[in-house]
Motif scaffolding. Sequence first.
Motif, PDB file in Angstrom:
ATOM      1  N   PRO A   1       0.560  -1.237  -0.141  1.00  0.00           N
ATOM      2  CA  PRO A   1      -0.105  -0.354  -0.018  1.00  0.00           C
ATOM      3  C   PRO A   1       1.007   1.388  -0.335  1.00  0.00           C
ATOM      4  O   PRO A   1       0.211   2.221  -0.834  1.00  0.00           O
ATOM      5  CB  PRO A   1      -0.928  -0.252   1.085  1.00  0.00           C
ATOM      6  N   PRO A   2       1.936   1.253   0.980  1.00  0.00           N
ATOM      7  CA  PRO A   2       2.524   2.875   0.826  1.00  0.00           C
ATOM      8  C   PRO A   2       3.031   3.039  -0.495  1.00  0.00           C
ATOM      9  O   PRO A   2       3.427   4.038  -0.895  1.00  0.00           O
ATOM     10  CB  PRO A   2       3.685   2.702   1.990  1.00  0.00           C
ATOM     11  N   LEU A   3       3.648   1.693  -1.370  1.00  0.00           N
ATOM     12  CA  LEU A   3       4.659   1.702  -2.569  1.00  0.00           C
ATOM     13  C   LEU A   3       3.610   2.431  -3.444  1.00  0.00           C
ATOM     14  O   LEU A   3       3.693   2.934  -4.621  1.00  0.00           O
ATOM     15  CB  LEU A   3       5.500   0.440  -2.673  1.00  0.00           C
ATOM     16  N   VAL A   4       2.109   1.918  -3.489  1.00  0.00           N
ATOM     17  CA  VAL A   4       1.617   1.861  -4.622  1.00  0.00           C
ATOM     18  C   VAL A   4       0.912   3.895  -4.227  1.00  0.00           C
ATOM     19  O   VAL A   4       1.203   4.310  -5.656  1.00  0.00           O
ATOM     20  CB  VAL A   4      -0.236   1.318  -4.332  1.00  0.00           C
ATOM     21  N   ALA A   5       1.130   3.773  -2.659  1.00  0.00           N
ATOM     22  CA  ALA A   5       0.393   5.493  -2.716  1.00  0.00           C
ATOM     23  C   ALA A   5       1.828   6.409  -3.702  1.00  0.00           C
ATOM     24  O   ALA A   5       1.615   7.128  -3.940  1.00  0.00           O
ATOM     25  CB  ALA A   5      -0.026   6.157  -1.771  1.00  0.00           C
ATOM     26  N   ALA A   6       3.050   6.116  -3.315  1.00  0.00           N
ATOM     27  CA  ALA A   6       4.391   6.929  -3.965  1.00  0.00           C
ATOM     28  C   ALA A   6       4.107   6.752  -4.979  1.00  0.00           C
ATOM     29  O   ALA A   6       4.161   7.732  -5.517  1.00  0.00           O
ATOM     30  CB  ALA A   6       5.563   5.924  -3.020  1.00  0.00           C
ATOM     31  N   LEU A   7       4.044   5.748  -5.454  1.00  0.00           N
ATOM     32  CA  LEU A   7       3.900   5.651  -7.120  1.00  0.00           C
ATOM     33  C   LEU A   7       3.211   5.880  -7.796  1.00  0.00           C
ATOM     34  O   LEU A   7       3.066   7.039  -8.954  1.00  0.00           O
ATOM     35  CB  LEU A   7       4.095   4.247  -7.772  1.00  0.00           C
ATOM     36  N   ALA A   8       1.751   6.157  -7.480  1.00  0.00           N
ATOM     37  CA  ALA A   8       0.274   6.565  -7.433  1.00  0.00           C
ATOM     38  C   ALA A   8       0.860   8.453  -7.665  1.00  0.00           C
ATOM     39  O   ALA A   8       0.476   9.228  -8.394  1.00  0.00           O
ATOM     40  CB  ALA A   8      -0.575   6.552  -7.395  1.00  0.00           C
ATOM     41  N   THR A   9       0.658   8.575  -6.493  1.00  0.00           N
ATOM     42  CA  THR A   9       1.037  10.392  -5.855  1.00  0.00           C
ATOM     43  C   THR A   9       2.801  10.931  -6.753  1.00  0.00           C
ATOM     44  O   THR A   9       2.403  11.874  -7.627  1.00  0.00           O
ATOM     45  CB  THR A   9       1.735  10.579  -4.867  1.00  0.00           C
ATOM     46  N   ALA A  10       3.537  10.295  -7.356  1.00  0.00           N
ATOM     47  CA  ALA A  10       4.997  10.707  -8.183  1.00  0.00           C
ATOM     48  C   ALA A  10       4.027  10.569  -9.893  1.00  0.00           C
ATOM     49  O   ALA A  10       4.882  11.762 -10.343  1.00  0.00           O
ATOM     50  CB  ALA A  10       5.427   9.605  -8.693  1.00  0.00           C
ATOM     51  N   ARG A  11       3.098  10.141  -9.945  1.00  0.00           N
ATOM     52  CA  ARG A  11       2.394   9.922 -11.214  1.00  0.00           C
ATOM     53  C   ARG A  11       1.983  11.042 -11.470  1.00  0.00           C
ATOM     54  O   ARG A  11       1.670  11.674 -12.875  1.00  0.00           O
ATOM     55  CB  ARG A  11       1.318   9.058 -12.099  1.00  0.00           C
ATOM     56  N   VAL A  12       1.228  11.443 -10.090  1.00  0.00           N
ATOM     57  CA  VAL A  12      -0.060  12.774 -10.951  1.00  0.00           C
ATOM     58  C   VAL A  12       0.720  14.182 -10.705  1.00  0.00           C
ATOM     59  O   VAL A  12       0.281  14.826 -11.766  1.00  0.00           O
ATOM     60  CB  VAL A  12      -1.547  12.215  -9.621  1.00  0.00           C
ATOM     61  N   GLN A  13       2.054  13.838  -9.923  1.00  0.00           N
ATOM     62  CA  GLN A  13       2.681  14.996  -9.824  1.00  0.00           C
ATOM     63  C   GLN A  13       3.271  15.321 -11.457  1.00  0.00           C
ATOM     64  O   GLN A  13       3.945  16.208 -11.761  1.00  0.00           O
ATOM     65  CB  GLN A  13       3.381  15.207  -8.767  1.00  0.00           C
ATOM     66  N   ARG A  14       4.302  14.038 -11.867  1.00  0.00           N
ATOM     67  CA  ARG A  14       4.553  14.479 -13.062  1.00  0.00           C
ATOM     68  C   ARG A  14       3.709  15.084 -13.692  1.00  0.00           C
ATOM     69  O   ARG A  14       4.373  15.759 -14.674  1.00  0.00           O
ATOM     70  CB  ARG A  14       5.305  13.256 -13.371  1.00  0.00           C
ATOM     71  N   ARG A  15       2.333  14.877 -14.414  1.00  0.00           N
ATOM     72  CA  ARG A  15       1.543  15.900 -14.840  1.00  0.00           C
ATOM     73  C   ARG A  15       1.513  17.079 -14.050  1.00  0.00           C
ATOM     74  O   ARG A  15       1.439  18.241 -15.084  1.00  0.00           O
ATOM     75  CB  ARG A  15       0.250  15.352 -15.179  1.00  0.00           C
TER      76      ARG A  15
END
Length: 418
Positions: free
Chosen positions: A319-333
């Motif tokens: 779960p924290p790994l998924v949250a980190a990757l999803a946050t990074a993907r949104v912030q990349r946009r």
Amino acid sequence: MTSLLPARPTGRTRPPGPTPRRRPVAVLGMLAGLAAAGSTLLVCLAVGVVGWFLSDAGVHGAPRDGMRAGALGWLAAHGSGLVVRGVAVDLVPLGLTAICAWVVWRTALRLGEAVSAHGPDAHRIADGERDWTVPAAVSTYFAGYAVVAVVTSSLAGGEVAPSVTPVLGWTLLLTVCLAAPAVAIGSGRAAIWASYLPPVLRYGVRTALGVLGTFLVVSAVVLAVAFVVDLAAALNMASRLHTGAGEATLLGLVNGAFVPNATLFSGSYLLGPGFEVGAHTLVSPGAVVLGPLPLFPLLAALPAAGAVPAWTGAVVVVPPLVAALATARVQRRFPTLRWDEGAMRGCGGGIIAGFMFALLAALSGGAAGPGRMRFVGPFGFDVLVHAVTAFGIGGLLGGLAMTWWQRRTSIPVDDAEA
């Protein structure tokens, strides 16, 4: 949003003939609510009739029995629950609920487009004029949907008595969480209102939706893998029921209706607290305690009871790994170079996603039968604590990591101008 800024017609551009009259917002909202509820109800009625024919080729009963079963299924998707021979069954088939939710979203979007020209335009709203278009449309949408729900509940009642109050509660939940935002987006009001919000809040909501959606996909993948691994057990359960081709099809449809519930159970397992399948049972990375289970093929995805392998404890890192990757993907946009904004987007979005997942997990459980099967579902408060913590920490780390990367790879203004 451009629909809120109509150009005033001049003598050259005004079309000939009288100006067409627009339908009132209340009428449009009522019709949209009736259409949203009636369309899914008709589908369930048709499926009920087909299921009645497939079960015994229409030998027993009449088509109205199949229609009544379809209506009860539609009501169960809205949380009505059933009372079968004095036993309460209130486990909601979230697969049917998801279909109803999608129809609510689409019809509400079209309702928003239909009422976009009503009320004040963007300039008058910016000047402070009150706009009741969206509240009026949403309230009448709820009224139309509730009328169908109440009439269906009264006609489908009998030995299996559905409850009207939970249906109205779920209708209100669908209206507030889905119909209201869809009407605001379709009418262009959401874009106007969002412009007054701080950017960190807007991007935090985007982050929350990204984290929640990604985690649900991962949970569904874990469920699918577990089911495929024990596919032989599922086939064995189906064979022990001695069902024909038609009955097997119905059994598959019923199992499919509860796949979203199982996905939320899988997510609760990944978070750590796990869930229960009957009283005094536990399915978690640390322990698996099971009792006698009904012959329901979807239950083949459950891990074996007894001692668990040592590596299963590592799933709480997901779960924290998924949250980190999803946050990074949104912030990349939607990049930012400020440390505080990156941290607030990630951490705040993760916390919001944790509350949203806990709410869905709480809705996925309930009573599935008599005796010990009266308790099926995730442990609500524990899931809330673990989800908020895991997603919040993961989102914070993901936001800070992407902020560092964007600061490192950004081009200074002087270099860009050169």
